[in-house]
Design a protein around this motif. Structure first.
Motif, PDB file in Angstrom:
ATOM      1  N   GLU A  66      35.220 147.522  17.219  1.00  0.00           N
ATOM      2  CA  GLU A  66      34.454 148.306  16.247  1.00  0.00           C
ATOM      3  C   GLU A  66      33.010 147.828  16.176  1.00  0.00           C
ATOM      4  O   GLU A  66      32.070 148.628  16.192  1.00  0.00           O
ATOM      5  N   THR A  67      32.810 146.526  16.055  1.00  0.00           N
ATOM      6  CA  THR A  67      31.469 145.946  16.022  1.00  0.00           C
ATOM      7  C   THR A  67      31.447 144.716  16.919  1.00  0.00           C
ATOM      8  O   THR A  67      32.478 144.084  17.159  1.00  0.00           O
ATOM      9  N   GLY A  68      30.264 144.365  17.396  1.00  0.00           N
ATOM     10  CA  GLY A  68      30.169 143.231  18.303  1.00  0.00           C
ATOM     11  C   GLY A  68      30.580 143.625  19.708  1.00  0.00           C
ATOM     12  O   GLY A  68      30.553 144.796  20.087  1.00  0.00           O
ATOM     13  N   ALA A  69      30.976 142.631  20.477  1.00  0.00           N
ATOM     14  CA  ALA A  69      31.313 142.872  21.889  1.00  0.00           C
ATOM     15  C   ALA A  69      32.369 141.879  22.339  1.00  0.00           C
ATOM     16  O   ALA A  69      32.632 140.875  21.675  1.00  0.00           O
ATOM     17  N   ALA A  70      32.972 142.187  23.480  1.00  0.00           N
ATOM     18  CA  ALA A  70      33.950 141.281  24.079  1.00  0.00           C
ATOM     19  C   ALA A  70      33.822 141.350  25.588  1.00  0.00           C
ATOM     20  O   ALA A  70      33.568 142.423  26.154  1.00  0.00           O
ATOM     21  N   LYS A  71      33.977 140.210  26.215  1.00  0.00           N
ATOM     22  CA  LYS A  71      34.116 140.144  27.663  1.00  0.00           C
ATOM     23  C   LYS A  71      35.582 139.861  27.945  1.00  0.00           C
ATOM     24  O   LYS A  71      36.133 138.871  27.471  1.00  0.00           O
ATOM     25  N   ALA A  72      36.213 140.756  28.680  1.00  0.00           N
ATOM     26  CA  ALA A  72      37.633 140.629  28.990  1.00  0.00           C
ATOM     27  C   ALA A  72      37.811 140.375  30.483  1.00  0.00           C
ATOM     28  O   ALA A  72      36.968 140.776  31.301  1.00  0.00           O
ATOM     29  N   ARG A  73      38.896 139.718  30.808  1.00  0.00           N
ATOM     30  CA  ARG A  73      39.290 139.579  32.210  1.00  0.00           C
ATOM     31  C   ARG A  73      40.765 139.928  32.290  1.00  0.00           C
ATOM     32  O   ARG A  73      41.600 139.287  31.644  1.00  0.00           O
ATOM     33  N   VAL A  74      41.080 140.948  33.063  1.00  0.00           N
ATOM     34  CA  VAL A  74      42.451 141.431  33.198  1.00  0.00           C
ATOM     35  C   VAL A  74      42.840 141.387  34.672  1.00  0.00           C
ATOM     36  O   VAL A  74      42.237 142.088  35.499  1.00  0.00           O
ATOM     37  N   ASP A  75      43.810 140.527  34.984  1.00  0.00           N
ATOM     38  CA  ASP A  75      44.229 140.330  36.376  1.00  0.00           C
ATOM     39  C   ASP A  75      43.036 140.057  37.290  1.00  0.00           C
ATOM     40  O   ASP A  75      42.925 140.591  38.398  1.00  0.00           O
ATOM     41  N   GLY A  76      42.104 139.240  36.790  1.00  0.00           N
ATOM     42  CA  GLY A  76      40.958 138.832  37.590  1.00  0.00           C
ATOM     43  C   GLY A  76      39.783 139.781  37.541  1.00  0.00           C
ATOM     44  O   GLY A  76      38.708 139.461  38.055  1.00  0.00           O
ATOM     45  N   ARG A  77      39.934 140.954  36.932  1.00  0.00           N
ATOM     46  CA  ARG A  77      38.856 141.936  36.856  1.00  0.00           C
ATOM     47  C   ARG A  77      38.067 141.745  35.563  1.00  0.00           C
ATOM     48  O   ARG A  77      38.645 141.730  34.478  1.00  0.00           O
TER      49      ARG A  77
END
Length: 292
Positions: A66-77
């Motif tokens: 909703e607010t802010g940000a996230a860096k995700a890594r899913v199966d190396g991606r």
């Protein structure tokens, strides 16, 4: 994540798993609610806004920012998420997050009976990580789920299941943008991929998978070739090496042990197979990801 302090991904671990495998709650492996709903802020801020790589064996999730940000890594991606974005994480996918400080959103967790009750046309979408922008109707359904999760009543469970399935179907429909759902051979591919995920490392052959699907090996090979453009054996090899990549990338397990867990008694043979599939040796692959 829930305000009562019950974990999003903690506990329920098996002894020394190759990649951390978590259930939601405390020290029990039982999922005690129909779905689970919690706010990002309630859990992420307790862990310096970072959730280390892990996976769930019997649960899928939706993360809404909703607010802010996230860096995700899913199966190396690597994936970047901002306000209005969502990420769907299927069963078994290895995932971790780094949130910006103060990020807020919703995490919805669905035990497999919720998704297993959906139509076969949904199987292909549910089997893969999905990222996108939430439509207004999907965002509204998430708000409805949050509200329903806080309520009580005789039919609370049925309301939650219905809303969860409606949300998933809405998100899939939005993302497909008119692409026709899979039928026939597509359903067989979905069933095959589910079997592969459940029997990696058990030494199943093409004949074993064909037998489990009640078709001949030749017929299954034709289905795979039509759907994926490769042979059945190549598809099985790719799935096996995808799991090898996860274990090499997300654990410190020796390469020989990775091979052994996946059914390779000879470490040299495993390394050769890995290089042919991935394009580099297992040790080089690990070094490259660690330096990234």
């Amino acid at each position: 994540m829930d305000a009562g302090g019950i974990g999003w991904y903690f506990s329920g671990m098996e002894p020394r798993p190759p990649i951390p495998v978590f259930t939601l709650f405390g020290e029990t492996s039982v999922f005690p609610d129909v779905i689970h709903c919690e706010r990002v802020l309630d859990r992420a801020r307790l862990h310096d806004w970072a959730i280390s790589p892990h996976r769930h064996r019997q649960m899928s999730q939706i993360l809404q920012i909703e607010t802010g940000a996230a860096k995700a890594r899913v199966d190396g991606r690597a994936l970047d998420l901002g306000p209005g974005d969502y990420l769907y994480i299927p069963v078994q996918a290895v995932h971790g997050f780094v949130f910006s400080q103060g990020a807020e959103g919703t995490v919805l967790s669905f035990p497999t009976p919720v998704t297993a009750g959906m139509t076969p046309e949904m199987s292909s979408w549910l089997a893969r990580p999905q990222q996108g922008r939430l439509s207004d109707r999907a965002a509204g359904l998430i708000a409805d789920l949050r509200q329903a999760h806080r309520t009580t009543g005789t039919f609370r469970a049925q309301r939650l299941v219905g809303l969860a399935q409606l949300l998933l179907a809405t998100m899939a429909e939005d993302s497909l943008d008119g692409i026709a759902p899979t039928h026939g051979a597509g359903r067989q591919m979905d069933r095959l991929d589910a079997l592969i995920a459940g029997h990696l490392g058990e030494g199943w052959t093409a004949r074993d998978y064909a037998g489990a699907l009640h078709v001949t090996t030749g017929h299954l090979n034709r289905i795979v070739r039509t759907a994926r453009g490769c042979s059945l054996s190549a598809h099985l090899e790719a799935a096996l090496m995808a799991e090898a990549c996860r274990l090499i990338a997300f654990t410190r397990m020796p390469v020989a042990e990775v091979g052994f867990r996946l059914g390779f008694a000879d470490p040299s043979y495993f390394s050769r197979r890995f290089r042919l599939q991935v394009g580099e040796a297992p040790a080089a692959y690990r070094r490259r990801l660690q330096d990234a």
